[in-house]
Each structure stands twice: as structure tokens, then as C-alpha cells.
Design a protein around this motif. Sequence first.
Motif, PDB file in Angstrom:
ATOM      1  N   THR A 139       0.847  -1.193   0.000  1.00  0.00           N
ATOM      2  CA  THR A 139       0.000   0.000   0.000  1.00  0.00           C
ATOM      3  C   THR A 139       0.884   1.245   0.000  1.00  0.00           C
ATOM      4  O   THR A 139       2.104   1.153   0.182  1.00  0.00           O
ATOM      5  CB  THR A 139      -0.865   0.041   1.261  1.00  0.00           C
ATOM      6  OG1 THR A 139       0.036   0.069   2.384  1.00  0.00           O
ATOM      7  CG2 THR A 139      -1.779  -1.164   1.383  1.00  0.00           C
ATOM      8  N   GLN A 140       0.231   2.377  -0.140  1.00  0.00           N
ATOM      9  CA  GLN A 140       0.922   3.671  -0.013  1.00  0.00           C
ATOM     10  C   GLN A 140       1.657   3.737   1.336  1.00  0.00           C
ATOM     11  O   GLN A 140       2.765   4.241   1.433  1.00  0.00           O
ATOM     12  CB  GLN A 140      -0.139   4.777  -0.106  1.00  0.00           C
ATOM     13  CG  GLN A 140       0.318   6.171   0.219  1.00  0.00           C
ATOM     14  CD  GLN A 140       1.143   6.785  -0.898  1.00  0.00           C
ATOM     15  OE1 GLN A 140       1.067   6.346  -2.055  1.00  0.00           O
ATOM     16  NE2 GLN A 140       1.962   7.767  -0.558  1.00  0.00           N
ATOM     17  N   GLY A 141       1.013   3.179   2.370  1.00  0.00           N
ATOM     18  CA  GLY A 141       1.627   3.179   3.703  1.00  0.00           C
ATOM     19  C   GLY A 141       2.973   2.474   3.681  1.00  0.00           C
ATOM     20  O   GLY A 141       3.951   2.955   4.262  1.00  0.00           O
ATOM     21  N   LEU A 142       3.043   1.344   3.007  1.00  0.00           N
ATOM     22  CA  LEU A 142       4.316   0.614   2.959  1.00  0.00           C
ATOM     23  C   LEU A 142       5.357   1.400   2.155  1.00  0.00           C
ATOM     24  O   LEU A 142       6.531   1.448   2.530  1.00  0.00           O
ATOM     25  CB  LEU A 142       4.124  -0.793   2.364  1.00  0.00           C
ATOM     26  CG  LEU A 142       5.386  -1.654   2.337  1.00  0.00           C
ATOM     27  CD1 LEU A 142       6.009  -1.811   3.725  1.00  0.00           C
ATOM     28  CD2 LEU A 142       5.116  -3.025   1.743  1.00  0.00           C
ATOM     29  N   GLU A 143       4.908   2.025   1.077  1.00  0.00           N
ATOM     30  CA  GLU A 143       5.853   2.840   0.284  1.00  0.00           C
ATOM     31  C   GLU A 143       6.495   3.897   1.183  1.00  0.00           C
ATOM     32  O   GLU A 143       7.700   4.121   1.145  1.00  0.00           O
ATOM     33  CB  GLU A 143       5.142   3.555  -0.874  1.00  0.00           C
ATOM     34  CG  GLU A 143       4.557   2.641  -1.948  1.00  0.00           C
ATOM     35  CD  GLU A 143       5.580   1.670  -2.522  1.00  0.00           C
ATOM     36  OE1 GLU A 143       6.789   1.983  -2.501  1.00  0.00           O
ATOM     37  OE2 GLU A 143       5.154   0.567  -2.946  1.00  0.00           O
ATOM     38  N   GLU A 144       5.644   4.539   1.991  1.00  0.00           N
ATOM     39  CA  GLU A 144       6.173   5.608   2.846  1.00  0.00           C
ATOM     40  C   GLU A 144       7.049   5.041   3.958  1.00  0.00           C
ATOM     41  O   GLU A 144       8.066   5.635   4.329  1.00  0.00           O
ATOM     42  CB  GLU A 144       5.019   6.455   3.400  1.00  0.00           C
ATOM     43  CG  GLU A 144       4.384   7.270   2.293  1.00  0.00           C
ATOM     44  CD  GLU A 144       3.135   8.033   2.711  1.00  0.00           C
ATOM     45  OE1 GLU A 144       3.017   8.399   3.892  1.00  0.00           O
ATOM     46  OE2 GLU A 144       2.276   8.251   1.828  1.00  0.00           O
TER      47      GLU A 144
END
Length: 705
Positions: free
Chosen positions: A365-370
Amino acid sequence: MFRFGCDYYPEQWSQWLAEGEARWEEDARLMAEAGFNTVRLAEFAWALLEPEPDRFDFTWLDRAIHLLHSHGLDVVLGTPTPAPPPWLLAAHPDITQVTAAGRRLAPGTRREACANHPVYQERSQAVVTAMARHYAETPGVIGWQTDNEFGCHDSARCYCPHCQATFRRWLEERYGDLDALNRAWGTSFWGEIYRTWDEIPVPALSAAERNPGHLLDFYRFSSWSWQRFHQAQIETLRRLCPGHFVTHNLMGFFPELNYYELSRGLDFVAWDNYHYHGATPGMVAATHIHMRGILERNFWVMEQQAGQINWSVTNPATPPNFVRLKTYQAMGHGADGVLYFRWRQALAGSEQYHSGLLDHAGRPTQGLEEARQIGQELQRLAPLLEGTEPTARIAILLDYESRWALQIQPHNQLLRTDHPPDFRLENPALAVDREDELEDQFLTGGAFEAWPFLAPAIALWEANVPMAIVSPEADLSRYDLVCAPFLNLVRPAVAENLAAFVEGGGALILGPRTGVKDSANRLFSQPQPGPLAALTGATVAFFDSLEPDRRNELRWEPHVNRMGRETAVGLWAEVLEPAGAEVLASYTQGWYAGRAAVTRQEHGPGQVIYVGCMGGPRLYHTLFEWLLPALDIRPLLISVPGVEICARTGPDGRRLIFVLNHTRHPQILALSAPKVDLLTGQHFTQNLPLQPGDVRVLQVAAERA
Ligand code: GAL
């Protein structure tokens, strides 16, 4: 070492995924690749760890720990006591709690157990002991999280027969004899005089309002019950695992357990940082500060929201940069560890709609990217964080017994002291004048800043002035300014602590409703603020409790506010009678126009300001603009609204300044001297540009700090 990672439930994949345990390897690889070094496991796994009474099966957990460790990941183990196994609940159905309405909870979720049930206590000790023995020397295991969020799901107070019996014993121990109890509770009112301990009920649902002394003691007792349950685990873990740390994941401003007492004996506290409807950046900052103040040391975020949650009103998607911004905000306020909840979205169970770093299909997810970006940035930043912590010259006092006293008798139903209210839904009175600013913040809401307790904290937060939030029994000598916004109940030790602080030259601000109640939750027989009246040099003549559409206004004396600024007052207005104190502000409206609302009494170099009304952060802004320069307390940096500045300082004076853009717009911060952004290595001379949701970490050398 900065601890960075996630909360992981490998046992769930064995049941839910065709590939089962084979998936663990890929998970561990992805975690390590993201720069994680720590994983929390097992806090709900009692039924898997002890599938039958006294038959423990640690094999699957051993395999998971071994695999994670082989990828460089250390493990925090949760003691699994929040979720007693079905075999235990089936054999002892009275383990589940009884509500105030007298209904026994059904088993089968979590947190349903009663802290005072002897079998639950005994079985909890057995599983904790078995785990502690088994994992004391296991490579990779570094520490423990006791249980999970004591008090969550409305489980802090139980009204079952075990609690009834334990409450009576607790009272007997506290009071010694019934006369003392009857006097403390004032039971001659409504003829409640108790002749035997067995006549005393738990204060469950009743026809009329309960006796406030009875209720306060039951709140104390309930908090003590979980503290006792908790201490048993802490002692077992300390004894069997001397090389491990012990922590617990608290819930921020949760009102029902006295966190100062619950956390005794922990190495540090952790908390779970979720941005439910209305949790604005200022509110979240204040929560970090509160959590740090529980033990007055750095803390962890054991569960950091990494995307959508499943339990709020609407559960909006989190915007880009959310995870990175929230992670750095935690770090800036003293987090030495941040773990994301959860690694992968659940495919089954009640939290299916709760996001993870991987979605339900296993996609990043975007969360993991960040998180990955932070993992990279930490390579450079983590060593610099070592030994640093937030420092403050101002302390705000938060007292659980005062919160309980106000909860029991709020007098104005809009004045909430349990959970900070969402003012758009519940408290329109304070919404109006701050709506515009709050609009520009990431998550819609902003409600929580109207929670009266937080007014001075939000004012300081908006001005980038560091503060601590601590117990009124803390050592106050290290602060120059102490602010007690709602010290409703004043214990003798607290009165002494405040007097000593002022005598030592400190500046003390007391908010409305201070010094009303004694330790037994009775009114003092002297005028408000009771034992603090000598300090304030003024007393409360009478108070007005305002309807939501009724306001008053303050006119400040010209030396306080030369502009003659007027401050709106809502909900609560006390009319003060100076007895030596000077008047700083008076009401302008209605039949008590012209009478004192804010006073100041000098005590040698010390001083006491009494604020008799509620005006939200704006009132405190006016006061601080006048007071802080006189105390030589300055902001960390000047910024624009919505750009937060917080800092950690090392023992050598070296300071890391976190610049956090909580707005949806690009912002520019003017710099007084050239700076390097430690995250990117970029140099900036005059202006520091920030994208929406952007973070910069600047280092300031010792002499400039
Ligand atoms: C926390 C809890 C977690 C999970 C999470 C969901 O309160 O500790 O187990 O339920 O909420 O947001």
C-alpha cells in the motif's frame, strides 16, 4: 537504536492463506527490505499457545521468531491475556464482565474478562509464566508488551460479584472503619449510612444519581484492579526475563485508568496512535506529549495507523504522506520506536476492513511505500536520535482524579472530560471561531481541540513552544511555568507541590473549576479554590454555566493586551473576588460585566494566575503572548499555521528540529540561518520549502539550541 517495524500475526496466515506458513519467508523479506528491525507478535494468540489447559504449544511461534530473526528482525512478544481461550471461558462463564446495567457479557471476542476473577488471574499468570520461561533466552526476543490496551472496549469497570466482593475488601483496607467511610462519602445525604461492609453495593445502574464519593472510589478501585492485574505480569516478566524490557500499549487520553499508576514498573510506555474522526495534528501532538509524560521518558508507538481504520464514523482513506508525517511527528515528540498496525490486512475476523501495510491481496500500500522511504531515511537519522529527547520549560498538569470528579458531576453537559468531544457533532459552542484554521488540516474534523483540558496545550502547540504533560505529583522544580487547566480535585500532596513550586519562583496558571473537591470528592468547606486560595489571592464568588448559544467576553487590562483584544468565553464563567490579586481581565457582558475573570497574585519571584473561564486556545494565546516573553520562553521557530515544529535535544545540547507540514498546501518557512535537511542532505539558506505533508529534520548545534 530506533525501533522500526510492524505488528504481525503469522498465525493467521497458516489458517487463511493457501500457502500458509510458506508466506512467512516473503513477509520477513519484505519487512527487512523496508528497513524494519522490530516486529510485535502474539498478543491475541492464547488459544494457539495453550490449546488445552496446561498444554503449551510454542512451536509455531518459535518458528516465526527464528525466521524473523534470521532476517534481522527482533521480536516484542505480547502476553496474550486480552483474549482468553474458549476452553477457559466455557469452563468459567463468570469470567466475563458484568455491565453497569447488570448484563453479563457474552464470551468470544476479546477484553471481556474481569480483572478480579481469580481463575482468570491464575490462568493469566500461568500462560505468562510459561511464555516467559520459554522465551527468556530466545535469540531475537527483546521485550514484552503486557496484554493489550487495558480498558479498551469499555472494559475498565466491571460490576460482577467478584468485583463487588473485592471492592468491599478494598474499601475496608482504605478506610479501616465504616465511620470513616460514611463520613468520607457523606452518607447522611439520602440516608445511605452503611452499617456493615456487605451493605455497600458496586455503583451499578440506579434510580437516581449516585453518591460522588462512592463513584470516585469505585473508579479508583477499578483502575487499581487492572493495575494489580498488570503488576502481576510485570513482576513475572521481570523475574523470569531480566534481560528484556516490559512495556504496555496505552490509549492516549483514555480516561478510565490512572495511567501514572498503571504504568508503574514499566521500562517505558507505548501507545497506539490512531487518527480517528477529528484527531487533528495538535491533538495528536498533545497525546504524544501526554504519553511521554506518564513516565517522563521517551516512549514507543506500538501501533501506528498505516492507512484506513475500521472503527470510526466514516473511515476515510489516508492521503499521501500521511504515514510519513505521522511517523516523524511521533519521533519529534520522543518516540524511540514506531511499529505499524498491521503488516497485512486481515482476510477474516472482525477487522477485515482495517488496512495493513500490505492490502488483503498482499499488494504493498501507499503506507508501505512511505514506510520504506522512512526506512531509508533512518539509516542516516537513527544514530542522530540516540540519547535525544524532547525538553520543555512548561508543564501542563493532567490529573485522573480531577477528570473523574468532573466526569461524575460535569454540571454543564457540554463540558466533557472523558473523551475529547467532536464538537461539530456534540459541542457547537466552541466550533465557530476555529473552524477556518482546522479546515486546512489533513483529516477532516478538528473536534478534539475543543476539549477544554487541551486549550493551553493547543495554544502552545500552535506557537511551537515545547511543553510536557505530567502528573500534579511530578517534580515541578524543573519547569518555569506550570499550567493546571482543570485541577478540580486537590489532594493535600498536590496543594503542597504547587505551593513549593510557586515559592521556588515558578509561575503557575490555574484554570476554571480548580480547587473545588477534596480527595473524597466532597466540596471544600472554604471558598473555591479551597486549599489553593492563599496562592491565588482571589476566590470564586460564584460561577455561571453557559448554554451553547450564550457567550461572554473578556477585556484584558492594557498592560496584558495593548490592542484591547477581546476574548470569547463559553460554557463556564467564574466571577472572581480578588483578595490581594491584581485583575488581568474582566467580563464585558451581562449582569456581571466589569467583574474579574482572570487574576494574578505575586509571591516574590513566583506568581499565580487564575483563569476563571473557558475560552479555548485563543484565551491562552493572549495570556502566553504576554507571559512567555517575561519568562524568557521562546518558540522553537516561527512557522505558519499548520506547520508544526518540535524538537529533541541531546545531552550535549545538540538539537534536532522536526518541521512538519500538516496542511494540504506547499509552505515556505523563513530561516534565520542556513540549515541542512538531515533527511535529504539538502542545504537551505533563507527559505525552507515544504510540500503538502512534507517533513524536514534540521540539526542545530549546541550553542544555537
Ligand atoms: C487497537 C488494538 C488492535 C486493533 C486496532 C485497530 O485498539 O490494539 O488490536 O484492534 O485497534 O485499529
